[in-house]
Design a protein around this motif. Sequence first.
Motif, PDB file in Angstrom:
ATOM      1  N   ILE A   8       0.854  -1.192   0.000  1.00  0.00           N
ATOM      2  CA  ILE A   8       0.000   0.000   0.000  1.00  0.00           C
ATOM      3  C   ILE A   8       0.882   1.232   0.000  1.00  0.00           C
ATOM      4  N   THR A  10       1.089   5.142   0.336  1.00  0.00           N
ATOM      5  CA  THR A  10       0.249   6.250   0.803  1.00  0.00           C
ATOM      6  C   THR A  10       0.963   7.582   0.610  1.00  0.00           C
ATOM      7  N   ILE A  14      -3.942  10.849   2.558  1.00  0.00           N
ATOM      8  CA  ILE A  14      -4.513   9.987   3.609  1.00  0.00           C
ATOM      9  C   ILE A  14      -4.494  10.699   4.958  1.00  0.00           C
ATOM     10  N   ALA A  72      -9.076   5.972   7.774  1.00  0.00           N
ATOM     11  CA  ALA A  72      -8.292   5.324   6.695  1.00  0.00           C
ATOM     12  C   ALA A  72      -7.034   4.670   7.271  1.00  0.00           C
ATOM     13  N   LEU A  76      -6.222   0.442   7.511  1.00  0.00           N
ATOM     14  CA  LEU A  76      -5.011  -0.234   7.019  1.00  0.00           C
ATOM     15  C   LEU A  76      -4.355  -1.051   8.137  1.00  0.00           C
ATOM     16  N   LEU A 174      -2.165  -1.038  -3.666  1.00  0.00           N
ATOM     17  CA  LEU A 174      -3.102   0.067  -3.461  1.00  0.00           C
ATOM     18  C   LEU A 174      -2.315   1.364  -3.405  1.00  0.00           C
ATOM     19  N   ILE A 176      -2.927   5.260  -2.259  1.00  0.00           N
ATOM     20  CA  ILE A 176      -3.935   6.038  -1.522  1.00  0.00           C
ATOM     21  C   ILE A 176      -3.439   7.455  -1.260  1.00  0.00           C
ATOM     22  N   LEU A 203      -7.010   4.757  -4.801  1.00  0.00           N
ATOM     23  CA  LEU A 203      -8.062   5.340  -3.960  1.00  0.00           C
ATOM     24  C   LEU A 203      -7.614   6.761  -3.642  1.00  0.00           C
ATOM     25  N   ALA A 222     -10.549   9.784   1.754  1.00  0.00           N
ATOM     26  CA  ALA A 222      -9.907   8.543   2.216  1.00  0.00           C
ATOM     27  C   ALA A 222     -10.616   7.959   3.436  1.00  0.00           C
ATOM     28  N   VAL A 226     -11.516   4.257   1.975  1.00  0.00           N
ATOM     29  CA  VAL A 226     -10.537   3.234   2.366  1.00  0.00           C
ATOM     30  C   VAL A 226     -11.169   2.196   3.304  1.00  0.00           C
ATOM     31  N   ILE A 230     -11.477  -1.776   2.372  1.00  0.00           N
ATOM     32  CA  ILE A 230     -10.840  -2.798   3.229  1.00  0.00           C
ATOM     33  C   ILE A 230     -11.898  -3.789   3.752  1.00  0.00           C
TER      34      ILE A 230
END
Length: 237
Positions: A8, A10, A14, A72, A76, A174, A176, A203, A222, A226, A230
């Motif tokens: 992921i 980010t 986020i 968000a 995660l 992902l 984000i 995202l 987010a 998110v 998830i």
Amino acid sequence: MSGRSIVILTGAGISKESGLDTFRDADGVWGRVSVEDVATLEGYRRDPAKVHAFYNAQRRLIESGDAPPNPAHLALARLEKEWPGDVTVVTQNIDDLHEQAGSSHILHMHGELRKGRCEACEGVFVWSGDMGTDSRCPACGRVGSVRPHIVWFGEVPLDMPKIFELLDRCSLFLSIGTSGNVYPAAGFVAHLRGKGVVRTVELNLEPSRGATLFHETIYGPASQIVPAFIDDLLASR
Ligand code: BJW
């Protein structure tokens, strides 16, 4: 479990709903301060006190607890706990909101606000409170050689071999809250598309510069999109 591993990426988006500014949005950091002044080594050499003041203000905000992790970040952290495979957050962010939310596999490719680095001995250490031109290195004792542990433009991002190793064996990527302007992070999706098999999902609040390279795109804040993504992902295990 490598067949089920997730990476992921980010970016600043986020942390926006936690109260931290992004860089390139209309109300972003680069609208207030110059990139050349605070995010290059040349700017730091020109005016270290100004650069320290810029990062001290951000460190104070993080340490105050006034910018807590949002749903968000929490989603995660939940994914890492519940997913039956490796989950790694590769963040461009220098805040510690992923850590505060409970994630533990985190690579900070652009450094960390709560760390310092000594230009004399190259030690890297945890730092709290203000940093300045009169700060003493806790590793070698020298005064005046401590700088923020931040990757500025023209400097090599951290952990790159490890990050590409993770990308090369992930099955889901992902991205984000990042605008896709800054490399090498902006190139990760193209790197994965070149390999062909990985599912890639963006995202973000709006399409990034590399949006057309993703298999799927989901747009919105987010803190909403998110956790919903998830939840679906964990339900599909
Ligand atoms: C929301 C939301 C909500 C809002 N919900 N979403 C020419 C071509 C290609 C490359 C180069 C080039 N010339 C120079 C380069 C390289 C250069 C680069 O990429 N420059 C480009 C600008 C052209 N890169 C570098 O120099 C890097 N080093 C490097 O490449 O070394 C060579 C090397 C690489 C690999 C191996 C070996 C050698 C270093 C880059 C350092 C970046 N540093 C900064 C500052 C750190 C200090 C700080 O954080 O204060 O890092 S710059 C700044 O940008 C910061 C960020 O991490 C980074 C990325 O920004 P991000 O996260 O994408 O934020 P925004 O604001 O751009 O986007 C936010 C997004 O969120 C938006 O899309 C919003 O819509 C969205 N959003 N609210 C969801 N609520």
